[in-house]
Write an enzyme that holds these catalytic residues in place. Structure first.
Site, PDB file in Angstrom:
ATOM      1  N   ASP A  10       1.741  -3.865  -0.811  1.00 54.55           N
ATOM      2  CA  ASP A  10       2.906  -4.546  -0.216  1.00 54.55           C
ATOM      3  C   ASP A  10       2.936  -6.035  -0.530  1.00 54.55           C
ATOM      4  OD1 ASP A  10       5.447  -4.672   1.080  1.00 54.55           O
ATOM      5  OD2 ASP A  10       4.106  -5.703   2.856  1.00 54.55           O
ATOM      6  N   SER A  11       4.206  -6.577  -0.386  1.00 55.85           N
ATOM      7  CA  SER A  11       4.157  -8.038  -0.505  1.00 55.85           C
ATOM      8  C   SER A  11       3.129  -8.814   0.532  1.00 55.85           C
ATOM      9  CB  SER A  11       5.681  -8.624  -0.326  1.00 55.85           C
ATOM     10  OG  SER A  11       6.100  -8.252   0.768  1.00 55.85           O
ATOM     11  N   GLY A  43      11.760 -10.293  -1.133  1.00 52.10           N
ATOM     12  CA  GLY A  43      13.490 -10.047  -1.070  1.00 52.10           C
ATOM     13  C   GLY A  43      14.228 -10.499  -1.819  1.00 52.10           C
ATOM     14  N   CYS A  73       6.290  -0.862  -0.158  1.00 57.46           N
ATOM     15  CA  CYS A  73       7.170  -1.769  -0.280  1.00 57.46           C
ATOM     16  C   CYS A  73       8.327  -1.423  -0.934  1.00 57.46           C
ATOM     17  CB  CYS A  73       6.593  -2.694  -1.135  1.00 57.46           C
ATOM     18  SG  CYS A  73       7.702  -4.582  -1.185  1.00 57.46           S
ATOM     19  N   ASN A  74       9.484  -1.268  -0.363  1.00 54.94           N
ATOM     20  CA  ASN A  74      10.734  -0.893  -0.866  1.00 54.94           C
ATOM     21  C   ASN A  74      10.985  -1.851  -2.034  1.00 54.94           C
ATOM     22  OD1 ASN A  74      12.226   1.245   1.280  1.00 54.94           O
ATOM     23  ND2 ASN A  74      10.874  -0.128   2.271  1.00 54.94           N
ATOM     24  N   THR A  75      10.874  -2.802  -1.856  1.00 57.77           N
ATOM     25  CA  THR A  75      11.467  -4.083  -2.683  1.00 57.77           C
ATOM     26  C   THR A  75      10.679  -4.090  -4.267  1.00 57.77           C
ATOM     27  OG1 THR A  75      11.952  -5.452  -0.799  1.00 57.77           O
ATOM     28  CG2 THR A  75      11.981  -6.529  -3.066  1.00 57.77           C
ATOM     29  N   CYS A 184      12.855  -1.306   4.747  1.00 58.25           N
ATOM     30  CA  CYS A 184      11.972  -2.381   4.277  1.00 58.25           C
ATOM     31  C   CYS A 184      10.565  -2.008   5.274  1.00 58.25           C
ATOM     32  CB  CYS A 184      12.284  -3.777   4.600  1.00 58.25           C
ATOM     33  SG  CYS A 184      11.226  -5.080   4.554  1.00 58.25           S
ATOM     34  N   THR A 185       9.386  -2.057   4.897  1.00 61.23           N
ATOM     35  CA  THR A 185       8.137  -1.559   5.469  1.00 61.23           C
ATOM     36  C   THR A 185       7.808  -2.603   6.462  1.00 61.23           C
ATOM     37  OG1 THR A 185       7.058  -2.541   3.869  1.00 61.23           O
ATOM     38  CG2 THR A 185       7.436  -0.185   3.562  1.00 61.23           C
ATOM     39  N   HIS A 186       8.312  -3.997   6.401  1.00 62.54           N
ATOM     40  CA  HIS A 186       8.139  -4.827   7.477  1.00 62.54           C
ATOM     41  C   HIS A 186       8.962  -4.432   8.854  1.00 62.54           C
ATOM     42  CE1 HIS A 186       6.498  -7.306   4.387  1.00 62.54           C
ATOM     43  NE2 HIS A 186       5.909  -8.336   5.332  1.00 62.54           N
TER      44      HIS A 186
END
Ligand code: DGL
Length: 265
Positions: A10-11, A43, A73-75, A184-186
């Site tokens: 992920d980011s 993002g 991470c969706n982005t 969004c995974t956050h």
């Protein structure tokens, strides 16, 4: 049987919401988690930039000996999953995209909201998924302003977090939606604030973490690369940011794991 680790990327800290579901469903699988940290947040960045970060991240995970990669991470998924699969053709790569499909299939009011990053909401992947599954459903696209920064700063329990969530979610309460998709995974780390604000309004919160873990389980079986049932899972954390960031990834993961263990008793 294959005891090599799964790689999750992920980011930053967000993918830990996916890591948690993997630990829960697949307790024998070792995992190497890469939280970029150096280039977070993704993002507002361009597709080219995010694809470069994602490619470097998967390269790093491959050098750590992983048998599969989960882009938590969706982005990064919306920007780069096709490129990643093209480069690593023999390795299963699982992506995450906002759970538009299940929300559209189950909405009663025919109106849903998707909370995600600016990049995800504008991406071709999101637009084509919406065109495919949202016929007759109105999809409100909403960026979770400040959400990622709050989670990265470890302030998810703060008043500031509650206020930021209220600012984004409150305007949706009278819009006739019955689903809020966490794209969004956050965002799952702010779920309790969202629940608080939508309480009693008949709005479900839709998250893809568990579905992704089930997809991983299915792929491990299909490729015959599950860990042995007596394998003791090991969790490792790496980052492109400094050692302090890496350590806080490790600490957060540990507290997530502690909560999981308590919940299992
Ligand atoms: N966690 C990421 C996602 O699922 C993005 C956060 C960011 O870096 O902006 O989209």
């Amino acid at each position: 049987m294959d005891n090599r680790p799964i790689g999750v990327y992920d980011s930053g800290f967000g993918g830990l919401s996916v890591w948690r579901e993997l630990c829960r469903l697949l307790p024998n699988e070792s995992i190497v988690y890469l939280g970029d940290g150096k280039n977070c947040p993704y993002g507002g960045r361009s597709r080219e930039e995010i694809t470069r970060f994602a490619t470097e991240s998967v390269e790093r995970l491959v050098s750590e000996g992983v048998k599969m990669v989960v882009v938590g991470c969706n982005t990064a998924t919306t920007a780069s999953i096709a490129t990643l699969r093209d480069i690593w053709r023999d390795m299963p790569i699982v992506g995450l995209e906002p759970a538009v499909k299940p929300a559209c299939l189950t909405t009663q009011t025919k109106r849903i909201a998707v909370l995600a990053t600016e990049h995800s909401l504008k991406s071709d992947m999101f637009l084509s998924t919406t065109a495919r599954y949202a016929e007759g459903v109105e999809v409100l696209k909403v960026v979770g302003e400040k959400f990622v920064d709050i989670v990265e700063a470890g302030k998810e329990e703060s008043v500031e977090a509650h206020d930021a969530v209220r600012k984004v979610v409150e305007p949706l309460l009278d819009s006739g939606i019955d689903k809020i998709v966490l794209g969004c995974t956050h965002y799952p780390f702010l779920r309790s604030h969202i629940e608080d604000i939508v309480a009693g309004r008949g709005i479900d919160i839709v998250d893809s973490g568990e579905a992704v873990a089930r997809r991983v389980e299915w792929l491990l079986k299909r490729y015959k690369i599950s860990a042995r049932s007596d394998h003791r899972a090991e969790y490792r954390f790496i980052s492109f940011a400094d050692e302090r960031y890496r350590l806080s990834l490790e600490q957060r993961a540990k507290s997530i794991l502690d909560k999981l263990l308590i919940a299992n008793y």
